[in-house]
Design an enzyme around this catalytic site. Structure first.
Site, short mmCIF file in Angstrom:
data_model
loop_
_atom_site.label_atom_id
_atom_site.label_comp_id
_atom_site.label_asym_id
_atom_site.label_seq_id
_atom_site.Cartn_x
_atom_site.Cartn_y
_atom_site.Cartn_z
N LYS A 292 9.76 -34.44 37.72
CA LYS A 292 8.33 -34.24 37.90
C LYS A 292 7.55 -34.77 36.68
CE LYS A 292 9.04 -30.20 40.92
NZ LYS A 292 8.75 -28.75 41.12
N TYR B 233 5.52 -32.06 50.36
CA TYR B 233 5.47 -30.60 50.29
C TYR B 233 4.79 -29.99 51.53
CZ TYR B 233 7.18 -30.26 45.44
OH TYR B 233 7.96 -30.27 44.29
N PHE C 133 -0.46 -21.52 45.91
CA PHE C 133 -0.22 -22.43 44.79
C PHE C 133 -0.24 -23.90 45.21
CE2 PHE C 133 3.97 -21.09 46.40
CZ PHE C 133 4.59 -22.30 46.64
N ARG D 284 21.19 -28.47 43.75
CA ARG D 284 20.35 -27.29 43.57
C ARG D 284 20.92 -26.37 42.49
NH1 ARG D 284 15.20 -26.59 45.97
NH2 ARG D 284 15.63 -24.37 46.15
N THR E 233 14.01 -21.67 41.35
CA THR E 233 12.63 -22.19 41.33
C THR E 233 11.91 -21.72 40.06
OG1 THR E 233 12.60 -22.17 43.74
CG2 THR E 233 10.46 -22.28 42.62
N ARG F 223 16.64 -26.36 34.78
CA ARG F 223 15.43 -25.56 34.56
C ARG F 223 15.70 -24.45 33.55
NH1 ARG F 223 14.05 -25.23 41.00
NH2 ARG F 223 12.66 -27.02 41.17
N ASN G 46 8.20 -26.76 36.31
CA ASN G 46 9.67 -26.60 36.30
C ASN G 46 10.45 -27.91 36.32
OD1 ASN G 46 9.22 -27.18 38.95
ND2 ASN G 46 10.10 -25.31 39.79
N HIS H 26 12.63 -31.60 40.93
CA HIS H 26 12.75 -31.24 42.34
C HIS H 26 14.14 -31.63 42.85
CE1 HIS H 26 12.06 -31.11 46.69
NE2 HIS H 26 12.70 -32.26 46.72
N GLU I 59 13.36 -36.57 52.91
CA GLU I 59 12.74 -36.91 51.62
C GLU I 59 13.16 -38.31 51.17
OE1 GLU I 59 12.52 -32.21 50.26
OE2 GLU I 59 13.84 -33.54 49.15
N1 UDP Z 1 5.74 -23.40 42.92
C1 UDP Z 1 4.73 -22.81 42.19
N2 UDP Z 1 4.53 -21.45 42.32
C2 UDP Z 1 5.30 -20.69 43.14
C3 UDP Z 1 6.33 -21.30 43.87
C4 UDP Z 1 6.52 -22.65 43.75
O1 UDP Z 1 4.03 -23.47 41.44
O2 UDP Z 1 5.07 -19.47 43.21
C5 UDP Z 1 5.98 -24.85 42.77
C6 UDP Z 1 7.18 -25.15 41.89
O3 UDP Z 1 6.88 -26.32 41.14
C7 UDP Z 1 8.27 -25.44 42.90
C8 UDP Z 1 7.47 -26.13 43.99
O4 UDP Z 1 6.24 -25.42 44.04
O5 UDP Z 1 9.30 -26.24 42.35
C9 UDP Z 1 8.10 -26.11 45.37
O6 UDP Z 1 8.41 -24.78 45.73
P1 UDP Z 1 9.80 -24.43 46.40
O7 UDP Z 1 9.72 -23.02 46.88
O8 UDP Z 1 10.17 -25.48 47.38
O9 UDP Z 1 10.80 -24.44 45.14
P2 UDP Z 1 11.96 -25.48 44.74
O10 UDP Z 1 12.59 -25.95 46.02
O11 UDP Z 1 11.32 -26.59 43.96
O12 UDP Z 1 12.90 -24.68 43.87
MG MG Z 2 11.75 -26.77 47.70
#
Ligand code: UDP
Ligand code: MG
Length: 151
Positions: free
Chosen positions: A12, A52, A60, A88, A94, A105, A115, A118, A129
């Protein structure tokens, strides 16, 4: 062999600005995954809204799109055994504070909204994707390390 699974990994804007690109790529290389696509690109908000789409409506979401469009990202496709789930695990949770030490992370980030990386969460989403970020396709080649990584 089931080593053809692919995952979409994206550094990111904060990961790029913090000069973590090399370290992150190194982790995937060292684990044994094969790099089959890579580019530095400045995504548009419209493109990120597609990426997204599942999160549209979350409180958010607007901030997430602004953050993700705030600078270039490194888009990558990594291939190998269990690439999606293992990718992952390499990322961590996350929320960086809930991420184990030793995960990307968990080692390099603190805030959920910054974070740094992705990773696809399912094989189906990975393929979606990859198609979204690499409409030009990925590269096919044989890695000389393969017989040393797989039985
Ligand atoms: N995110 C955020 N606040 C939250 C949850 C998610 O800013 O409460 C952001 C964060 O950058 C995250 C992205 O949204 O990586 C996508 O969310 P997802 O639940 O898909 O998490 P990921 O798959 O990236 O772990
Ligand atoms: Mg995700």
């Amino acid at each position: 062999m089931s080593n053809t699974e692919r995952t979409y990994i994206m550094i990111k804007p904060d990961g790029v600005q913090r000069a973590l690109v090399g370290k992150i790529i190194q982790r995937f290389e060292e684990r044994g995954f094969k790099l089959i696509a890579l580019k530095l690109t400045q995504p548009t908000e419209a493109h990120l809204e597609k990426h997204y789409a599942d999160l549209a409506g979350k409180p958010f979401f607007p901030g997430l799109i602004k953050y993700m469009a705030s600078g270039p990202v490194v888009a990558m496709v990594w291939q190998g055994l269990d690439a999606v789930k293992t990718g992952r695990a390499m990322l961590g949770a996350t929320n960086p504070l809930a991420s184990p030490i030793g995960s990307i992370r968990g080692d390099y980030a603190l805030a959920v909204g910054r974070n740094i990386i992705h990773g696809s969460d399912s094989v189906e989403n990975a393929e979606k994707e990859i198609a979204l970020w690499f409409p030009e396709g990925v590269v096919q080649y044989t890695s000389v390390a393969e017989p040393w990584i797989y039985e």
